[in-house]
Design a protein around this motif. Structure first.
Motif, PDB file in Angstrom:
ATOM      1  N   PRO A   1       0.836  -1.211   0.000  1.00  0.00           N
ATOM      2  CA  PRO A   1       0.000   0.000   0.000  1.00  0.00           C
ATOM      3  C   PRO A   1       0.867   1.255   0.000  1.00  0.00           C
ATOM      4  CG  PRO A   1      -0.777  -1.568   1.646  1.00  0.00           C
ATOM      5  CD  PRO A   1       0.525  -2.101   1.104  1.00  0.00           C
ATOM      6  N   GLY A   2       0.599   2.147  -0.958  1.00  0.00           N
ATOM      7  CA  GLY A   2       1.327   3.396  -1.034  1.00  0.00           C
ATOM      8  C   GLY A   2       2.585   3.367  -1.881  1.00  0.00           C
ATOM      9  N   LEU A   3       3.084   2.183  -2.249  1.00  0.00           N
ATOM     10  CA  LEU A   3       4.323   2.112  -3.018  1.00  0.00           C
ATOM     11  C   LEU A   3       4.173   2.819  -4.364  1.00  0.00           C
ATOM     12  CD1 LEU A   3       7.249   1.200  -3.212  1.00  0.00           C
ATOM     13  CD2 LEU A   3       6.443  -0.961  -4.164  1.00  0.00           C
ATOM     14  N   ASP A   4       3.051   2.622  -5.060  1.00  0.00           N
ATOM     15  CA  ASP A   4       2.846   3.299  -6.341  1.00  0.00           C
ATOM     16  C   ASP A   4       2.867   4.815  -6.170  1.00  0.00           C
ATOM     17  OD1 ASP A   4       2.698   0.913  -7.713  1.00  0.00           O
ATOM     18  OD2 ASP A   4       0.507   0.844  -7.717  1.00  0.00           O
ATOM     19  N   ASP A   5       2.246   5.322  -5.097  1.00  0.00           N
ATOM     20  CA  ASP A   5       2.241   6.763  -4.845  1.00  0.00           C
ATOM     21  C   ASP A   5       3.651   7.268  -4.563  1.00  0.00           C
ATOM     22  OD1 ASP A   5      -0.511   6.935  -5.173  1.00  0.00           O
ATOM     23  OD2 ASP A   5      -0.898   6.639  -3.035  1.00  0.00           O
ATOM     24  N   LEU A   6       4.384   6.543  -3.741  1.00  0.00           N
ATOM     25  CA  LEU A   6       5.746   6.941  -3.406  1.00  0.00           C
ATOM     26  C   LEU A   6       6.623   6.957  -4.660  1.00  0.00           C
ATOM     27  CD1 LEU A   6       7.853   7.618  -1.201  1.00  0.00           C
ATOM     28  CD2 LEU A   6       8.263   5.164  -1.022  1.00  0.00           C
ATOM     29  N   MET A   7       6.585   5.894  -5.444  1.00  0.00           N
ATOM     30  CA  MET A   7       7.424   5.814  -6.634  1.00  0.00           C
ATOM     31  C   MET A   7       6.989   6.828  -7.688  1.00  0.00           C
ATOM     32  SD  MET A   7       9.570   3.848  -5.411  1.00  0.00           S
ATOM     33  CE  MET A   7      10.658   4.096  -6.782  1.00  0.00           C
ATOM     34  N   GLY A   8       5.691   7.123  -7.750  1.00  0.00           N
ATOM     35  CA  GLY A   8       5.211   8.152  -8.666  1.00  0.00           C
ATOM     36  C   GLY A   8       5.770   9.521  -8.323  1.00  0.00           C
ATOM     37  N   SER A   9       5.957   9.770  -7.058  1.00  0.00           N
ATOM     38  CA  SER A   9       6.543  11.038  -6.630  1.00  0.00           C
ATOM     39  C   SER A   9       8.024  11.128  -6.964  1.00  0.00           C
ATOM     40  CB  SER A   9       6.343  11.231  -5.125  1.00  0.00           C
ATOM     41  OG  SER A   9       4.973  11.378  -4.834  1.00  0.00           O
ATOM     42  N   VAL A  10       8.708   9.992  -6.973  1.00  0.00           N
ATOM     43  CA  VAL A  10      10.127   9.963  -7.318  1.00  0.00           C
ATOM     44  C   VAL A  10      10.306  10.330  -8.788  1.00  0.00           C
ATOM     45  CG1 VAL A  10      12.147   8.457  -7.540  1.00  0.00           C
ATOM     46  CG2 VAL A  10      10.703   8.307  -5.514  1.00  0.00           C
ATOM     47  N   ASP A  11       9.406   9.818  -9.655  1.00  0.00           N
ATOM     48  CA  ASP A  11       9.374  10.171 -11.074  1.00  0.00           C
ATOM     49  C   ASP A  11      10.736   9.971 -11.747  1.00  0.00           C
ATOM     50  OD1 ASP A  11       8.074  10.906 -13.389  1.00  0.00           O
ATOM     51  OD2 ASP A  11       8.245  13.046 -13.010  1.00  0.00           O
ATOM     52  N   SER A  12      11.141   8.735 -11.847  1.00  0.00           N
ATOM     53  CA  SER A  12      12.450   8.373 -12.389  1.00  0.00           C
ATOM     54  C   SER A  12      12.652   8.816 -13.837  1.00  0.00           C
ATOM     55  CB  SER A  12      12.628   6.859 -12.331  1.00  0.00           C
ATOM     56  OG  SER A  12      12.595   6.412 -11.009  1.00  0.00           O
ATOM     57  N   PRO A  13      13.899   9.140 -14.185  1.00  0.00           N
ATOM     58  CA  PRO A  13      14.210   9.404 -15.595  1.00  0.00           C
ATOM     59  C   PRO A  13      14.147   8.089 -16.381  1.00  0.00           C
ATOM     60  CG  PRO A  13      16.201   9.490 -14.269  1.00  0.00           C
ATOM     61  CD  PRO A  13      15.059   9.290 -13.320  1.00  0.00           C
ATOM     62  N   LEU A  14      13.927   8.206 -17.677  1.00  0.00           N
ATOM     63  CA  LEU A  14      13.795   7.035 -18.531  1.00  0.00           C
ATOM     64  C   LEU A  14      15.024   6.851 -19.403  1.00  0.00           C
ATOM     65  CD1 LEU A  14      10.105   7.631 -19.614  1.00  0.00           C
ATOM     66  CD2 LEU A  14      10.934   5.896 -18.007  1.00  0.00           C
ATOM     67  N   ILE A  15      15.302   5.590 -19.730  1.00  0.00           N
ATOM     68  CA  ILE A  15      16.396   5.245 -20.627  1.00  0.00           C
ATOM     69  C   ILE A  15      15.885   4.239 -21.654  1.00  0.00           C
ATOM     70  CG2 ILE A  15      18.229   5.659 -18.926  1.00  0.00           C
ATOM     71  CD1 ILE A  15      18.341   2.587 -18.478  1.00  0.00           C
ATOM     72  N   VAL A  16      16.638   4.075 -22.720  1.00  0.00           N
ATOM     73  CA  VAL A  16      16.420   2.987 -23.670  1.00  0.00           C
ATOM     74  C   VAL A  16      17.663   2.123 -23.619  1.00  0.00           C
ATOM     75  CG1 VAL A  16      16.203   2.347 -26.111  1.00  0.00           C
ATOM     76  CG2 VAL A  16      14.834   4.231 -25.191  1.00  0.00           C
ATOM     77  N   VAL A  17      17.468   0.827 -23.379  1.00  0.00           N
ATOM     78  CA  VAL A  17      18.562  -0.142 -23.370  1.00  0.00           C
ATOM     79  C   VAL A  17      18.512  -0.912 -24.681  1.00  0.00           C
ATOM     80  CG1 VAL A  17      19.466  -2.235 -22.279  1.00  0.00           C
ATOM     81  CG2 VAL A  17      18.607  -0.361 -20.865  1.00  0.00           C
ATOM     82  N   THR A  18      19.668  -1.010 -25.352  1.00  0.00           N
ATOM     83  CA  THR A  18      19.758  -1.806 -26.578  1.00  0.00           C
ATOM     84  C   THR A  18      20.833  -2.866 -26.417  1.00  0.00           C
ATOM     85  OG1 THR A  18      21.315  -0.247 -27.609  1.00  0.00           O
ATOM     86  CG2 THR A  18      18.957   0.072 -28.072  1.00  0.00           C
ATOM     87  N   THR A  19      20.671  -3.943 -27.160  1.00  0.00           N
ATOM     88  CA  THR A  19      21.621  -5.049 -27.126  1.00  0.00           C
ATOM     89  C   THR A  19      21.424  -5.900 -28.366  1.00  0.00           C
ATOM     90  OG1 THR A  19      22.582  -6.766 -25.711  1.00  0.00           O
ATOM     91  CG2 THR A  19      20.161  -6.668 -25.819  1.00  0.00           C
ATOM     92  N   SER A  20      22.231  -6.926 -28.506  1.00  0.00           N
ATOM     93  CA  SER A  20      22.043  -7.909 -29.570  1.00  0.00           C
ATOM     94  C   SER A  20      22.720  -9.203 -29.158  1.00  0.00           C
ATOM     95  CB  SER A  20      22.605  -7.413 -30.908  1.00  0.00           C
ATOM     96  OG  SER A  20      24.013  -7.391 -30.865  1.00  0.00           O
ATOM     97  N   ALA A  21      22.238 -10.278 -29.728  1.00  0.00           N
ATOM     98  CA  ALA A  21      22.845 -11.594 -29.506  1.00  0.00           C
ATOM     99  C   ALA A  21      22.586 -12.433 -30.741  1.00  0.00           C
ATOM    100  CB  ALA A  21      22.245 -12.274 -28.284  1.00  0.00           C
ATOM    101  N   GLU A  22      23.639 -13.048 -31.245  1.00  0.00           N
ATOM    102  CA  GLU A  22      23.529 -13.938 -32.392  1.00  0.00           C
ATOM    103  C   GLU A  22      22.814 -13.264 -33.556  1.00  0.00           C
ATOM    104  OE1 GLU A  22      21.521 -17.110 -30.406  1.00  0.00           O
ATOM    105  OE2 GLU A  22      23.285 -17.619 -29.208  1.00  0.00           O
ATOM    106  N   GLY A  23      23.100 -11.959 -33.764  1.00  0.00           N
ATOM    107  CA  GLY A  23      22.524 -11.209 -34.866  1.00  0.00           C
ATOM    108  C   GLY A  23      21.121 -10.677 -34.624  1.00  0.00           C
ATOM    109  N   GLU A  24      20.543 -10.945 -33.470  1.00  0.00           N
ATOM    110  CA  GLU A  24      19.200 -10.480 -33.140  1.00  0.00           C
ATOM    111  C   GLU A  24      19.300  -9.218 -32.287  1.00  0.00           C
ATOM    112  OE1 GLU A  24      15.082 -12.269 -31.207  1.00  0.00           O
ATOM    113  OE2 GLU A  24      16.954 -13.369 -30.924  1.00  0.00           O
ATOM    114  N   GLN A  25      18.726  -8.110 -32.779  1.00  0.00           N
ATOM    115  CA  GLN A  25      18.775  -6.835 -32.069  1.00  0.00           C
ATOM    116  C   GLN A  25      17.550  -6.670 -31.192  1.00  0.00           C
ATOM    117  OE1 GLN A  25      18.993  -4.118 -35.338  1.00  0.00           O
ATOM    118  NE2 GLN A  25      21.168  -4.444 -35.629  1.00  0.00           N
ATOM    119  N   ALA A  26      17.739  -5.944 -30.095  1.00  0.00           N
ATOM    120  CA  ALA A  26      16.628  -5.692 -29.181  1.00  0.00           C
ATOM    121  C   ALA A  26      16.847  -4.362 -28.472  1.00  0.00           C
ATOM    122  CB  ALA A  26      16.518  -6.824 -28.156  1.00  0.00           C
ATOM    123  N   GLY A  27      15.732  -3.761 -28.055  1.00  0.00           N
ATOM    124  CA  GLY A  27      15.790  -2.521 -27.294  1.00  0.00           C
ATOM    125  C   GLY A  27      14.473  -2.273 -26.605  1.00  0.00           C
ATOM    126  N   CYS A  28      14.527  -1.661 -25.433  1.00  0.00           N
ATOM    127  CA  CYS A  28      13.294  -1.372 -24.696  1.00  0.00           C
ATOM    128  C   CYS A  28      13.466  -0.148 -23.814  1.00  0.00           C
ATOM    129  CB  CYS A  28      12.858  -2.575 -23.865  1.00  0.00           C
ATOM    130  SG  CYS A  28      13.982  -3.012 -22.531  1.00  0.00           S
TER     131      CYS A  28
END
Length: 174
Positions: A4-31
């Motif tokens: 209870p309250g964790l969503d409210d607390l974390m919403g107040s923190v308001d983290s910065p966002l990143i995009v992580v990219t990688t690849s393995a065996e020729g398959e690219q990915a990012g999120c």
């Protein structure tokens, strides 16, 4: 279910966002990633948490090298692109300007503030995300910027729900 309250607390923190990219065996990915932090000063380590439901997680299981791209307030569309499409059925890199590192990791031209890291550990504690710790190999900074934060995206529908995770650890019952 969160405490209870964790969503409210974390919403107040308001983290910065990143995009992580990688690849393995020729398959690219990012999120799009909201859970991340510097984890050590000496040696330099950086951690980020990947959803087990994401295509990027499945590729990351086979990869040792990653790019951590820092988003600015001007990068909302790229954030939506990497956060709302599923790499399971979409080539997220189609139409984007990117280069590959010698390890095959995609570097997004429009996101020049980034770290290149080599995996040293991956922790799966049974939750819906895994923590990946990487040794910082290099840092690229295009200048100061204002980070894009989760609250600035409004409603973003993720490409996968947490319930779709590839691996689900069972916790012992009392």
């Amino acid at each position: 279910m969160s405490a209870p309250g964790l969503d409210d607390l974390m919403g107040s923190v308001d983290s910065p966002l990143i995009v992580v990219t990688t690849s393995a065996e020729g398959e690219q990915a990012g999120c799009l990633v909201g859970f991340h932090s510097q984890a050590s000063i000496d040696p330099e380590h950086y951690c980020f948490w990947l959803s087990k439901a994401n295509h990027t997680y499945r590729v990351a299981l086979r990869s040792d090298h990653f790019a951590v791209h820092f988003l600015t307030t001007a990068d909302r569309e790229l954030a939506r692109h990497f956060g709302s499409l599923s790499g399971s059925d979409t080539d997220k890199f189609a139409g984007l300007d990117f280069a590959l590192t010698e390890d095959g990791v995609p570097l997004l031209a429009d996101l020049p503030n980034r770290l290149l890291v080599e995996r040293i550990a991956m922790l799966d504690d049974g939750g819906d995300h895994v923590c990946l710790t990487g040794r910082v190999d290099s840092v690229e900074v295009a200048g100061g910027f204002t980070a894009l934060r989760l609250s600035q995206l409004g409603d973003l529908t993720p490409g996968h729900n947490a319930e779709e995770r590839a691996i689900r650890l069972q916790r012992p019952t009392d």
